[in-house]
Design a protein around this motif. Structure first.
Motif, PDB file in Angstrom:
ATOM      1  N   ASP A 133     -11.229  -7.826  -8.696  1.00  0.00           N
ATOM      2  CA  ASP A 133     -11.362  -7.551  -7.264  1.00  0.00           C
ATOM      3  C   ASP A 133     -11.015  -8.779  -6.422  1.00  0.00           C
ATOM      4  O   ASP A 133     -10.375  -8.658  -5.371  1.00  0.00           O
ATOM      5  N   SER A 222     -10.787  -0.209 -14.518  1.00  0.00           N
ATOM      6  CA  SER A 222      -9.522   0.362 -14.071  1.00  0.00           C
ATOM      7  C   SER A 222      -9.222  -0.060 -12.638  1.00  0.00           C
ATOM      8  O   SER A 222     -10.128  -0.151 -11.811  1.00  0.00           O
ATOM      9  N   PRO A 223      -7.950  -0.329 -12.316  1.00  0.00           N
ATOM     10  CA  PRO A 223      -7.607  -0.740 -10.952  1.00  0.00           C
ATOM     11  C   PRO A 223      -7.841   0.348  -9.917  1.00  0.00           C
ATOM     12  O   PRO A 223      -8.091   0.049  -8.752  1.00  0.00           O
ATOM     13  N   ASP A 224      -7.757   1.629 -10.311  1.00  0.00           N
ATOM     14  CA  ASP A 224      -7.988   2.735  -9.384  1.00  0.00           C
ATOM     15  C   ASP A 224      -8.658   3.864 -10.161  1.00  0.00           C
ATOM     16  O   ASP A 224      -7.993   4.672 -10.807  1.00  0.00           O
ATOM     17  N   ARG A 225      -9.973   3.910 -10.099  1.00  0.00           N
ATOM     18  CA  ARG A 225     -10.713   4.880 -10.901  1.00  0.00           C
ATOM     19  C   ARG A 225     -10.433   6.324 -10.482  1.00  0.00           C
ATOM     20  O   ARG A 225     -10.610   7.251 -11.263  1.00  0.00           O
ATOM     21  N   SER A 226      -9.980   6.508  -9.248  1.00  0.00           N
ATOM     22  CA  SER A 226      -9.706   7.872  -8.790  1.00  0.00           C
ATOM     23  C   SER A 226      -8.500   8.484  -9.503  1.00  0.00           C
ATOM     24  O   SER A 226      -8.325   9.705  -9.491  1.00  0.00           O
ATOM     25  N   ARG A 227      -7.661   7.659 -10.116  1.00  0.00           N
ATOM     26  CA  ARG A 227      -6.476   8.155 -10.807  1.00  0.00           C
ATOM     27  C   ARG A 227      -6.721   8.403 -12.291  1.00  0.00           C
ATOM     28  O   ARG A 227      -5.820   8.814 -13.011  1.00  0.00           O
ATOM     29  N   GLU A 228      -7.930   8.150 -12.756  1.00  0.00           N
ATOM     30  CA  GLU A 228      -8.225   8.315 -14.175  1.00  0.00           C
ATOM     31  C   GLU A 228      -8.584   9.767 -14.486  1.00  0.00           C
ATOM     32  O   GLU A 228      -9.120  10.478 -13.638  1.00  0.00           O
ATOM     33  N   ARG A 268      -7.949  -0.179 -19.065  1.00  0.00           N
ATOM     34  CA  ARG A 268      -7.306  -0.954 -17.998  1.00  0.00           C
ATOM     35  C   ARG A 268      -5.835  -1.207 -18.333  1.00  0.00           C
ATOM     36  O   ARG A 268      -4.967  -1.132 -17.463  1.00  0.00           O
ATOM     37  N   ASP A 274       0.662   2.039 -15.427  1.00  0.00           N
ATOM     38  CA  ASP A 274       0.867   3.342 -14.773  1.00  0.00           C
ATOM     39  C   ASP A 274       0.690   4.479 -15.769  1.00  0.00           C
ATOM     40  O   ASP A 274       1.454   5.439 -15.788  1.00  0.00           O
TER      41      ASP A 274
END
Length: 424
Positions: A133, A222-228, A268, A274
């Motif tokens: 972060d 993860s850099p963007d948990r919403s995309r997991e 991660r 990607d």
């Protein structure tokens, strides 16, 4: 004007040394220093750093003639100015000074600012989450590769899955789906530093429920948990039938005590690429406890034991007792014991086209000490010697697979480790 203000770093090869080893007088630090003194290619310039000149000089004296001209740098973990000097003096900084949540934040920030590559041994979810972060975008702007977890946490896991991905891609076999690491064999001592890390993380989680939720999330790094992907509850304490992993496996498999960290690092890596491993990539880690009918009982006992240890360290009365018997920071096994250690990890996967593959990562030496010293040192040497072969990931807070990839795997094979893949 600082490099944080300009977003620039000095050209590589123009600094005083190639590698600074910070924490060189600690137990693992000494092992890394010994490895570098014996295995670093000719011409690689190395310095030792830490709090005590006398201790660092004593270590240097033990390293043989080659190391006697290595410079010594002094810096406390809370001395920002001294740590900045350490970071700006080298192309790569190795640090063995943990727990990193307590002692590591200033150094990793200094490396990100200076455009200095960085490797450590952390197995701390909250430290890496904070580092990502705070430092990821800055490190990208300066070109610094911040590579956490370059020991038994989590190089075997990360490179094992990386090698499966590369093999499946070469065979045009589709994406990875259900993937499980099985600790086939393991012999080694328990690190006092690891125990201190667990204590620190428990204390932090007890003080802040939000941090407890981060630690328990399967995608906490993860850099963007919403995309997991959403696979529902993913437990690191599950007992698994061997034949549910692969038809060749017998008995029940117990939870692997390092799974709660390693799995986050591997996920991660997938996210930083990607989701190249696959949008339905699912990963877990377990360990072999035999193949007899009693394996289910043993596996269940391991689950109870891990849960009891964590609970014991969180409660003052039992923690007091455990602190008396568990290894202290800076303590470790004797050389003879370290040399008898070993590990074999097998990673099984099924691809989206139905292909089955197995990777094996195997090494001699105590996993948390001798083998870890090798992996950490070779990670730093990869950044110095093999930069032209590194993945095209640029700077940032990365993982061993995304920052070092095949270049590190090649160095580790040359150093005696096995990293192999086959159809299964």
């Amino acid at each position: 004007m600082s490099s944080e203000d300009t977003g620039e770093s000095r050209a590589r090869g123009t600094r005083e040394v190639d590698v600074v080893l910070y924490g060189a007088s600690g137990f693992v630090g000494v092992l890394v220093a010994e490895y570098l003194a014996n295995a670093a290619p000719e011409g690689v310039r190395i310095a030792l750093a830490g709090r005590s000149r006398s201790k660092l000089e004593a270590v240097r004296t033990r390293l043989g003639e080659r190391a006697q001209q290595w410079p010594i740098l002094l810096a406390d973990a809370d001395d920002t100015a001294a740590l900045t000097t350490v970071a700006e003096s080298a192309d790569v900084v190795i640090t063995t000074v943990g727990p990193y949540e307590k002692y590591g934040k200033s150094l990793v920030r200094a490396c990100a600012r200076a455009g200095t590559d960085y490797v450590d041994l952390t197995g701390e979810v909250l430290f890496v989450r904070d580092s990502a972060d705070v430092n990821h975008e800055l490190a990208r702007s300066t070109g610094a590769r911040i590579v956490h977890s370059c020991g038994f946490d989590s190089i075997p896991s990360d490179l094992g899955v990386h090698s499966l991905h590369e093999r499946a891609r070469a065979d045009d076999a589709g994406e990875l789906t259900d993937t499980t690491l099985v600790v086939t064999s393991l012999r080694g001592g328990l690190s006092g530093g690891t125990i201190d890390t667990v204590r620190t993380q428990i204390d932090v989680m007890k003080a802040d429920k939000r941090l407890r939720r981060i630690v328990t999330s399967p995608y906490s790094l993860s850099p963007d948990r919403s995309r997991e992907p959403d696979f529902g509850k993913q437990s690191d304490l599950a007992v698994v039938r061997g034949d549910a992993i692969h038809s060749s496996l017998r008995g029940w498999k117990a939870p692997f005590f390092m799974a709660s960290y390693n799995t986050r690092v591997v996920r991660r890596s997938n996210a930083l690429r990607d989701h190249a491993y696959g949008r339905r990539f699912r990963y877990r880690e377990v360990m072999n406890v035999g193949s007899s009918a009693l394996s289910a009982v043993v596996a269940g006992g391991v689950t109870v034991g891990v849960t009891a240890l964590m609970a014991g360290l969180s409660l003052p009365p039992t923690r007091y007792v455990l602190d008396k018997v568990l290894p202290k920071p800076g303590q470790g096994p004797k050389a003879e014991t370290r040399e008898k250690g070993h590990f074999t990890l097998d990673v099984f996967t099924r691809t989206s086209t139905g292909g089955r593959y197995q990777a094996r990562v195997k090494a001699k030496g105590d996993p948390g000490y001798q083998a870890t010293a090798l992996m950490l040192a070779e990670s730093a040497l990869t950044l110095v010697v093999d930069r032209d072969a590194l993945p095209d990931s640029g700077g940032g807070v990365l993982t061993p697979a995304t920052a070092l990839g095949d270049a590190l795997a090649t160095r580790l094979r040359d150093a005696g480790m096995e990293i192999s893949t086959r159809r299964a």
